[in-house]
Design a protein around this motif. Structure first.
Motif, PDB file in Angstrom:
ATOM      1  N   GLY A 313      30.674  35.982  35.429  1.00 18.35           N
ATOM      2  CA  GLY A 313      31.040  35.003  36.648  1.00 18.35           C
ATOM      3  C   GLY A 313      30.041  33.529  36.579  1.00 18.35           C
ATOM      4  N   GLY A 314      29.805  33.175  35.433  1.00 19.96           N
ATOM      5  CA  GLY A 314      29.323  32.094  35.499  1.00 19.96           C
ATOM      6  C   GLY A 314      29.946  31.013  35.973  1.00 19.96           C
ATOM      7  N   ALA A 315      29.807  29.847  36.411  1.00 15.58           N
ATOM      8  CA  ALA A 315      30.622  28.667  36.891  1.00 15.58           C
ATOM      9  C   ALA A 315      31.537  28.183  35.949  1.00 15.58           C
ATOM     10  CB  ALA A 315      29.920  27.727  37.447  1.00 15.58           C
ATOM     11  N   GLY A 325      44.488  29.937  32.052  1.00 10.59           N
ATOM     12  CA  GLY A 325      45.517  30.644  32.379  1.00 10.59           C
ATOM     13  C   GLY A 325      45.377  32.163  32.022  1.00 10.59           C
ATOM     14  N   ALA A 326      44.048  32.782  31.842  1.00 12.04           N
ATOM     15  CA  ALA A 326      43.508  34.106  31.615  1.00 12.04           C
ATOM     16  C   ALA A 326      43.308  34.808  32.854  1.00 12.04           C
ATOM     17  CB  ALA A 326      42.650  34.039  30.562  1.00 12.04           C
ATOM     18  N   PRO A 327      43.869  36.142  32.947  1.00 12.80           N
ATOM     19  CA  PRO A 327      43.261  36.830  34.140  1.00 12.80           C
ATOM     20  C   PRO A 327      41.969  37.103  33.856  1.00 12.80           C
ATOM     21  CG  PRO A 327      45.379  37.640  33.238  1.00 12.80           C
ATOM     22  CD  PRO A 327      45.071  36.430  32.237  1.00 12.80           C
ATOM     23  N   GLN A 328      41.156  37.393  35.020  1.00 10.76           N
ATOM     24  CA  GLN A 328      39.820  37.493  34.733  1.00 10.76           C
ATOM     25  C   GLN A 328      39.194  38.837  35.448  1.00 10.76           C
ATOM     26  OE1 GLN A 328      37.342  34.129  35.396  1.00 10.76           O
ATOM     27  NE2 GLN A 328      39.042  32.882  35.903  1.00 10.76           N
ATOM     28  N   LEU A 329      38.166  39.346  35.003  1.00 10.19           N
ATOM     29  CA  LEU A 329      37.463  40.593  35.467  1.00 10.19           C
ATOM     30  C   LEU A 329      36.129  40.166  35.349  1.00 10.19           C
ATOM     31  CD1 LEU A 329      37.627  44.207  34.658  1.00 10.19           C
ATOM     32  CD2 LEU A 329      35.743  43.239  35.775  1.00 10.19           C
ATOM     33  N   ILE A 330      35.398  39.879  36.974  1.00 13.44           N
ATOM     34  CA  ILE A 330      34.207  39.348  36.749  1.00 13.44           C
ATOM     35  C   ILE A 330      33.335  40.642  37.234  1.00 13.44           C
ATOM     36  CG2 ILE A 330      32.682  37.803  37.976  1.00 13.44           C
ATOM     37  CD1 ILE A 330      34.715  35.741  38.184  1.00 13.44           C
ATOM     38  N   VAL A 331      31.991  40.660  36.386  1.00 13.69           N
ATOM     39  CA  VAL A 331      31.203  41.601  36.740  1.00 13.69           C
ATOM     40  C   VAL A 331      29.777  40.680  37.169  1.00 13.69           C
ATOM     41  CG1 VAL A 331      29.724  43.612  35.890  1.00 13.69           C
ATOM     42  CG2 VAL A 331      32.190  43.332  35.044  1.00 13.69           C
ATOM     43  N   PRO A 332      29.785  40.549  38.284  1.00 15.98           N
ATOM     44  CA  PRO A 332      28.797  39.708  38.842  1.00 15.98           C
ATOM     45  C   PRO A 332      27.268  40.143  38.776  1.00 15.98           C
ATOM     46  CG  PRO A 332      29.705  40.492  40.696  1.00 15.98           C
ATOM     47  CD  PRO A 332      30.514  40.998  39.435  1.00 15.98           C
ATOM     48  N   GLN A 333      26.348  39.358  38.197  1.00  8.46           N
ATOM     49  CA  GLN A 333      25.121  39.586  38.108  1.00  8.46           C
ATOM     50  C   GLN A 333      24.067  39.050  39.160  1.00  8.46           C
ATOM     51  OE1 GLN A 333      24.156  42.105  35.716  1.00  8.46           O
ATOM     52  NE2 GLN A 333      26.358  42.160  35.771  1.00  8.46           N
ATOM     53  N   VAL A 334      24.064  37.709  39.182  1.00  6.09           N
ATOM     54  CA  VAL A 334      22.989  36.841  40.013  1.00  6.09           C
ATOM     55  C   VAL A 334      23.435  35.724  40.597  1.00  6.09           C
ATOM     56  CG1 VAL A 334      20.777  37.902  38.608  1.00  6.09           C
ATOM     57  CG2 VAL A 334      22.106  35.743  37.865  1.00  6.09           C
ATOM     58  N   ASP A 336      25.068  32.632  41.840  1.00 10.97           N
ATOM     59  CA  ASP A 336      26.488  32.234  42.283  1.00 10.97           C
ATOM     60  C   ASP A 336      27.666  33.298  41.893  1.00 10.97           C
ATOM     61  OD1 ASP A 336      25.877  31.488  39.591  1.00 10.97           O
ATOM     62  OD2 ASP A 336      27.358  29.615  39.755  1.00 10.97           O
ATOM     63  N   GLN A 337      27.122  34.131  40.881  1.00 11.63           N
ATOM     64  CA  GLN A 337      28.421  34.902  40.306  1.00 11.63           C
ATOM     65  C   GLN A 337      29.018  35.776  41.199  1.00 11.63           C
ATOM     66  OE1 GLN A 337      26.278  36.706  36.880  1.00 11.63           O
ATOM     67  NE2 GLN A 337      25.435  34.876  36.138  1.00 11.63           N
ATOM     68  N   PRO A 338      28.561  36.382  42.393  1.00 11.88           N
ATOM     69  CA  PRO A 338      29.325  37.107  43.339  1.00 11.88           C
ATOM     70  C   PRO A 338      30.291  36.124  44.007  1.00 11.88           C
ATOM     71  CG  PRO A 338      27.064  37.890  43.277  1.00 11.88           C
ATOM     72  CD  PRO A 338      27.068  36.630  42.583  1.00 11.88           C
ATOM     73  N   TYR A 339      29.911  35.053  44.193  1.00 16.34           N
ATOM     74  CA  TYR A 339      30.909  34.190  44.772  1.00 16.34           C
ATOM     75  C   TYR A 339      32.051  33.859  43.928  1.00 16.34           C
ATOM     76  CZ  TYR A 339      32.741  29.548  46.291  1.00 16.34           C
ATOM     77  OH  TYR A 339      33.514  28.337  46.553  1.00 16.34           O
ATOM     78  N   TRP A 340      31.823  33.425  42.706  1.00 11.11           N
ATOM     79  CA  TRP A 340      32.881  33.264  41.807  1.00 11.11           C
ATOM     80  C   TRP A 340      33.609  34.542  41.602  1.00 11.11           C
ATOM     81  CZ3 TRP A 340      33.995  28.546  41.727  1.00 11.11           C
ATOM     82  CH2 TRP A 340      32.987  27.547  41.530  1.00 11.11           C
ATOM     83  N   ALA A 341      33.266  35.468  41.739  1.00 14.76           N
ATOM     84  CA  ALA A 341      33.807  37.124  41.737  1.00 14.76           C
ATOM     85  C   ALA A 341      34.726  37.005  42.826  1.00 14.76           C
ATOM     86  CB  ALA A 341      33.107  37.972  41.542  1.00 14.76           C
ATOM     87  N   ALA A 342      34.285  36.593  44.046  1.00 12.68           N
ATOM     88  CA  ALA A 342      35.187  37.009  45.292  1.00 12.68           C
ATOM     89  C   ALA A 342      36.321  35.761  45.284  1.00 12.68           C
ATOM     90  CB  ALA A 342      34.198  36.622  46.439  1.00 12.68           C
ATOM     91  N   ARG A 343      35.969  34.584  44.853  1.00 10.90           N
ATOM     92  CA  ARG A 343      37.070  33.531  44.742  1.00 10.90           C
ATOM     93  C   ARG A 343      38.056  33.919  43.696  1.00 10.90           C
ATOM     94  NH1 ARG A 343      38.443  30.999  47.878  1.00 10.90           N
ATOM     95  NH2 ARG A 343      39.588  29.424  46.694  1.00 10.90           N
ATOM     96  N   VAL A 344      37.806  34.586  42.609  1.00  9.91           N
ATOM     97  CA  VAL A 344      38.763  34.838  41.656  1.00  9.91           C
ATOM     98  C   VAL A 344      39.762  35.964  42.107  1.00  9.91           C
ATOM     99  CG1 VAL A 344      39.017  36.303  39.346  1.00  9.91           C
ATOM    100  CG2 VAL A 344      37.533  34.247  39.455  1.00  9.91           C
ATOM    101  N   ALA A 345      39.023  36.858  42.894  1.00 13.76           N
ATOM    102  CA  ALA A 345      39.790  37.830  43.573  1.00 13.76           C
ATOM    103  C   ALA A 345      40.844  37.489  44.671  1.00 13.76           C
ATOM    104  CB  ALA A 345      38.901  38.917  44.128  1.00 13.76           C
ATOM    105  N   ALA A 346      40.096  36.733  45.481  1.00 16.86           N
ATOM    106  CA  ALA A 346      41.094  35.942  46.673  1.00 16.86           C
ATOM    107  C   ALA A 346      42.227  35.193  46.105  1.00 16.86           C
ATOM    108  CB  ALA A 346      39.899  35.197  47.405  1.00 16.86           C
ATOM    109  N   LEU A 347      42.107  34.453  45.045  1.00 21.05           N
ATOM    110  CA  LEU A 347      43.077  33.661  44.509  1.00 21.05           C
ATOM    111  C   LEU A 347      44.195  34.364  43.681  1.00 21.05           C
ATOM    112  CD1 LEU A 347      40.974  30.782  43.118  1.00 21.05           C
ATOM    113  CD2 LEU A 347      42.551  30.584  44.974  1.00 21.05           C
TER     114      LEU A 347
END
Length: 403
Positions: A313-315, A325-334, A336-347
């Protein structure tokens, strides 16, 4: 005209600055990049012919020291501010403006260099989370959790000033006094400035705030026209699109079996795996031919050919996967990574793993979301909305500011 670009952090902090350096050079502007002197970063700059000024120490060495220091962040901050100031002041002697990102003590040093030499300074963030906004809560520094009773976002951001003063204020002000610069009551806002730059994509990381007048340029991509290695192309063409698994500059120390968990879950879904070792040192778990190990490659080219991208989940990785255009699965560590994980899921373009440690119980359900037809369709649809001109826009703004 010459610009000093300063960064201190992992590859996700360095690579976008190289992308900006190339855009500056295209405008006929000289540029010097100051970054950690780890071999991968000096080699990256050299590959594009960017003059390189080493920061005060390799970031891998600093990270190792930080782990041993535990809660002594103020002590480490003090050491970094002074040492980084010395490195940056030498690099800035023939420069007309400084743009800085990375760890806060490093940007504090860059700001002080600008003040000492009379140079304009621009602060850069790659994620909205780190800048004051009514739309999100501040990042929680280790040892400084948000008080449970404090739910008002404005109050939390006011407290964030106090937290950053407690963590960094003494170190920053001690060094400023040594230089003859005035002390600061609010180190955060002085270093961030009243108009920081936000180098994130407006769709992936939208910006709105009554507290901070940030300039959102769009994400800074580094152009990459390298062909994929022949052996990797052969693997890609030998079957259906595989799933990419890589955690970049994350050591994944709490997840020593991350590769095994991921590969076994991917196999259960009937897919093959491409595994990037990275700082976690991920390795193949057996000799089966459905897995392929890669090193540093053209990520955009690869991501356009995979079924999904599993990452930290790095920026930069998040933006590159979205552009591909690739689907993502983010395993956030530290950070800003939880932020990007939440954004990917919300989108709807991927899934956010619940927590930093993938297990045989938690990982498969998140993988199922990432590999679903609905997620794949949404990721492909959104790819065309990701801006690719962020570094170009930032270069133009720097050129105007330095005139």
């Amino acid at each position: 005209m010459r610009v000093l670009l300063s960064t201190y952090g992992s590859r996700g902090d360095v690579q976008p600055m190289v992308g900006l350096a190339l855009q500056l050079r295209a405008l006929g502007i000289g540029v010097t990049l100051s970054a950690p002197p780890d071999r991968e970063f000096s080699d990256l700059a050299a590959a594009f012919g960017i003059p390189f000024a080493p920061a005060f120490m390799p970031v891998r060495e600093w990270v190792a020291n930080a782990r041993q220091a535990g809660s002594k962040l103020p002590l480490l901050a003090g050491e970094m501010v002074g040492a980084q100031y010395d490195a940056l002041s030498a690099a800035a002697q023939d420069c007309d403006i400084i743009a800085a990102t990375g760890l806060f003590p490093s940007t504090a040093a860059a700001r002080a260099v600008g003040e000492s030499l009379g140079l304009p300074y621009r602060h850069v963030s790659f994620c909205p989370l780190l800048l004051p906004s009514d739309a999100h809560r501040p990042f929680e520094y280790p040892g400084w959790p948000h008080p449970p009773e404090m739910t008002d976002i404005g109050a939390l951001w006011r407290r964030n000033i106090e937290v950053m003063n407690a963590l960094f204020g003494e170190a920053v002000n001690r060094h400023r006094r040594k230089l003859g610069l005035p002390g600061l009551d609010n180190v955060r806002d002085h270093i961030f400035t009243d108009r920081p730059w936000l180098a994130s994509d407006p769709v992936l990381g939208p910006w709105s705030s009554d507290q901070c007048d940030a300039v959102q340029t769009g994400a800074w991509f580094l152009p990459d026209d390298r062909p994929l290695p022949d052996s990797l192309v052969a693997f890609l063409e030998a079957g259906t699109p595989p799933v990419y698994v890589g955690f970049g500059s994350m050591a994944m120390e709490a997840s020593r079996d991350a590769a095994q968990v991921a590969i076994e879950a991917i196999r259960t879904r009937g897919h093959r795996t491409i595994l990037f070792g990275g700082w976690a040192g991920l390795g193949l778990i057996d000799g089966r031919e459905d897995c392929f190990a890669v090193g540093e490659v053209n990520q955009l080219a690869l991501f356009r050919r995979v079924a999904a991208v599993v990452h930290h989940g790095g920026a930069g990785t998040t933006a590159t996967a979205a552009l591909a255009g690739a689907p993502q699965l983010i395993v956030p560590q530290v950070v800003d990574q939880p932020y990007w994980a939440a954004r990917v899921a919300a989108l709807g373009i991927g899934a956010a793993h619940d927590g930093p440690t993938p297990t045989s119980a938690s990982f498969p359900s998140a993988l199922e979301i990432a590999l679903s037809t609905r997620t794949g369709r949404r990721a492909a649809e959104m790819a065309g909305s990701i801006r690719t001109d962020g570094a170009e826009r930032a270069a133009q703004l720097l050129a105007e500011a330095a005139r």
